[in-house]
Scaffold this motif. Structure first.
Motif, short mmCIF file in Angstrom:
data_model
loop_
_atom_site.label_atom_id
_atom_site.label_comp_id
_atom_site.label_asym_id
_atom_site.label_seq_id
_atom_site.Cartn_x
_atom_site.Cartn_y
_atom_site.Cartn_z
N UNK A 136 0.82 -1.21 0.00
CA UNK A 136 0.00 0.00 0.00
C UNK A 136 0.85 1.26 0.00
N UNK A 137 0.43 2.21 -0.80
CA UNK A 137 1.08 3.52 -0.82
C UNK A 137 0.13 4.51 -1.50
N UNK A 138 0.25 5.76 -1.12
CA UNK A 138 -0.61 6.80 -1.68
C UNK A 138 0.07 7.41 -2.89
N UNK A 139 -0.23 6.87 -4.05
CA UNK A 139 0.29 7.43 -5.29
C UNK A 139 -0.49 8.67 -5.70
N UNK A 140 -0.11 9.29 -6.81
CA UNK A 140 -0.80 10.51 -7.27
C UNK A 140 -2.30 10.30 -7.46
N UNK A 141 -2.71 9.13 -7.96
CA UNK A 141 -4.14 8.90 -8.18
C UNK A 141 -4.89 8.80 -6.86
N UNK A 142 -4.28 8.18 -5.85
CA UNK A 142 -4.93 8.08 -4.54
C UNK A 142 -5.06 9.45 -3.90
N UNK A 143 -4.01 10.26 -3.98
CA UNK A 143 -4.05 11.60 -3.40
C UNK A 143 -5.09 12.46 -4.11
N UNK A 144 -5.17 12.30 -5.43
CA UNK A 144 -6.16 13.05 -6.20
C UNK A 144 -7.57 12.63 -5.81
N UNK A 188 -4.06 5.19 11.59
CA UNK A 188 -3.06 6.24 11.52
C UNK A 188 -2.14 6.13 10.32
N UNK A 189 -1.71 4.90 9.97
CA UNK A 189 -0.80 4.73 8.84
C UNK A 189 -1.45 5.15 7.53
N UNK A 190 -2.76 4.92 7.38
CA UNK A 190 -3.45 5.32 6.16
C UNK A 190 -3.59 6.83 6.09
N UNK A 191 -3.87 7.45 7.21
CA UNK A 191 -4.00 8.91 7.23
C UNK A 191 -2.68 9.58 6.90
N UNK A 192 -1.60 9.03 7.43
CA UNK A 192 -0.29 9.61 7.14
C UNK A 192 0.03 9.51 5.66
N UNK A 193 -0.28 8.38 5.05
CA UNK A 193 -0.01 8.23 3.62
C UNK A 193 -0.83 9.19 2.78
N UNK A 194 -2.06 9.44 3.20
CA UNK A 194 -2.93 10.34 2.45
C UNK A 194 -2.74 11.80 2.82
N UNK A 195 -1.85 12.06 3.79
CA UNK A 195 -1.59 13.43 4.19
C UNK A 195 -2.73 14.08 4.93
N UNK A 196 -3.47 13.30 5.70
CA UNK A 196 -4.60 13.82 6.45
C UNK A 196 -4.19 14.02 7.90
N UNK A 197 -4.08 15.25 8.36
CA UNK A 197 -3.62 15.50 9.73
C UNK A 197 -4.64 15.06 10.76
N UNK A 198 -4.16 14.73 11.93
CA UNK A 198 -5.03 14.37 13.04
C UNK A 198 -5.08 15.52 14.03
N UNK A 199 -6.30 15.89 14.43
CA UNK A 199 -6.51 16.96 15.41
C UNK A 199 -7.18 16.31 16.61
N UNK A 200 -6.40 15.83 17.58
CA UNK A 200 -6.93 14.96 18.65
C UNK A 200 -8.17 15.48 19.36
N UNK A 201 -8.16 16.70 19.85
CA UNK A 201 -9.30 17.19 20.63
C UNK A 201 -10.56 17.25 19.78
N UNK A 202 -10.43 17.75 18.57
CA UNK A 202 -11.59 17.84 17.68
C UNK A 202 -12.14 16.45 17.35
N UNK A 203 -11.23 15.50 17.10
CA UNK A 203 -11.66 14.19 16.65
C UNK A 203 -12.19 13.31 17.77
N UNK A 204 -11.90 13.66 18.99
CA UNK A 204 -12.44 12.88 20.11
C UNK A 204 -13.71 13.49 20.69
N UNK A 205 -14.05 14.70 20.28
CA UNK A 205 -15.24 15.35 20.82
C UNK A 205 -16.19 15.81 19.71
N UNK A 206 -15.76 16.83 18.95
CA UNK A 206 -16.65 17.43 17.97
C UNK A 206 -17.04 16.47 16.85
N UNK A 207 -16.07 15.74 16.31
CA UNK A 207 -16.38 14.86 15.18
C UNK A 207 -17.36 13.76 15.56
#
Length: 305
Positions: free
Chosen positions: A212-220, A252-271
């Protein structure tokens, strides 16, 4: 709360219109006819009303799970090349959603004959999808190994979304049962030895990790799905909640490959709060008409719960 809202002027009409719009988006113009065929045709079915797959695929959490599945599946370069080159997800995203949704409905709730017919059709389509990636790697959609990845990513996503946002969370044994139910469909599609428990599913996903890896098509695809979705302006806030809920459930590994940041407080409460509110609203709006067969859910493209 529903009782209190029932007396609000115009609320019933708003509910009807919202449910009709959501159903039309997910099920397409043939949605009403498909729903009648799937739920009202007598005959044996692959899964009885007590099976966990009906609870999972019949819940509004499928909206979250479906988007997560697309993001996770995109990380396999060969699978993503097949999607980018042949699925029409950009040119006809709603059509692709409707086809997938109807397939899930038919195989989960339809007669055994109709389910087999749907599987045969998908297999015939897969036999025609083949090509070469930009890196020169050949691919074909009926490759059992690729089918295994698509299945594992999908089942993992639907399961995790149901655990997070389902109306009635199942116990561990029932979620194992869901994986086993889904394996029956996967086997019919050509997946060799599909996982049948949550542990087997986790092991299977781990086995695919080196590929698995986030190539240009996956990022797009991620940019398109998360930041430039094909939805009306008025629906963007709700879609934003859906996208955030799906992204937050990625490992987490998938988010890192896709360049999606994690915002802990928001993701544990608001989301989670927003995700529960959204799925509850979808569930409230998409109440299916009475049917002789237990009703299906919005993510099935033929009914809702």
């Amino acid at each position: 709360m529903t009782v209190l809202l029932s007396g609000v002027p115009g609320l019933a009409e708003f509910r009807r219109r919202l449910g009709a719009e959501l159903f039309a988006r997910v099920a397409g113009p043939q949605g009403p006819a498909s729903r009648r065929r799937i739920h009202e045709t007598p005959g044996p079915r692959w899964f009885g009303p007590e099976r966990p797959i009906r609870a999972v695929h019949g819940d509004a959490s499928m909206f979250v799970g479906g988007l997560r599945a697309l993001l996770l599946q995109s990380l396999h370069p060969l699978a993503m090349a097949a999607v980018a080159g042949h699925s029409g997800y950009r040119g006809d995203p709603w059509g692709r959603l409707q086809r997938t949704s109807t397939f899930l409905a038919v195989t989960t709730f339809g007669t055994a004959e109709d389910a087999q017919r749907a599987v045969d059709h998908v297999r015939s389509v897969h036999r025609r999808v083949r090509g070469v990636t930009a890196a020169g790697e050949p691919y074909r959609a009926d490759d059992p190994h690729l089918l295994g990845w698509v299945h594992a990513a999908e089942v993992d996503s639907f399961l995790r979304a149901h655990r997070a946002y389902g109306a009635r969370r199942l116990d561990d044994a029932a979620y194992d049962g869901y994986v086993a139910d889904a394996a029956r469909v996967a086997g019919a599609l050509g997946v060799p030895d599909p996982p049948r428990t949550r542990q087997e599913l986790a092991d299977r996903i781990a086995a695919y990790r080196p590929e698995l890896r986030a190539g240009p098509e996956a990022l797009d695809a991620a940019r398109f799905l998360l930041f430039h979705p094909p939805v009306p302006l008025v629906a963007l806030p709700a879609y934003g909640v859906l996208a955030a809920s799906a992204a937050a459930l990625l490992p987490g590994w998938a988010r890192r490959q896709l360049g999606l940041p994690r915002i802990p407080l928001v993701e544990t409460t608001a989301v989670p709060l927003a995700g529960h509110a959204l799925t509850a609203t979808i569930r409230w709006a998409m109440v299916p008409p009475p049917s002789p067969v237990p009703p299906a859910g919005p993510a099935q493209g033929a009914s809702s719960s």
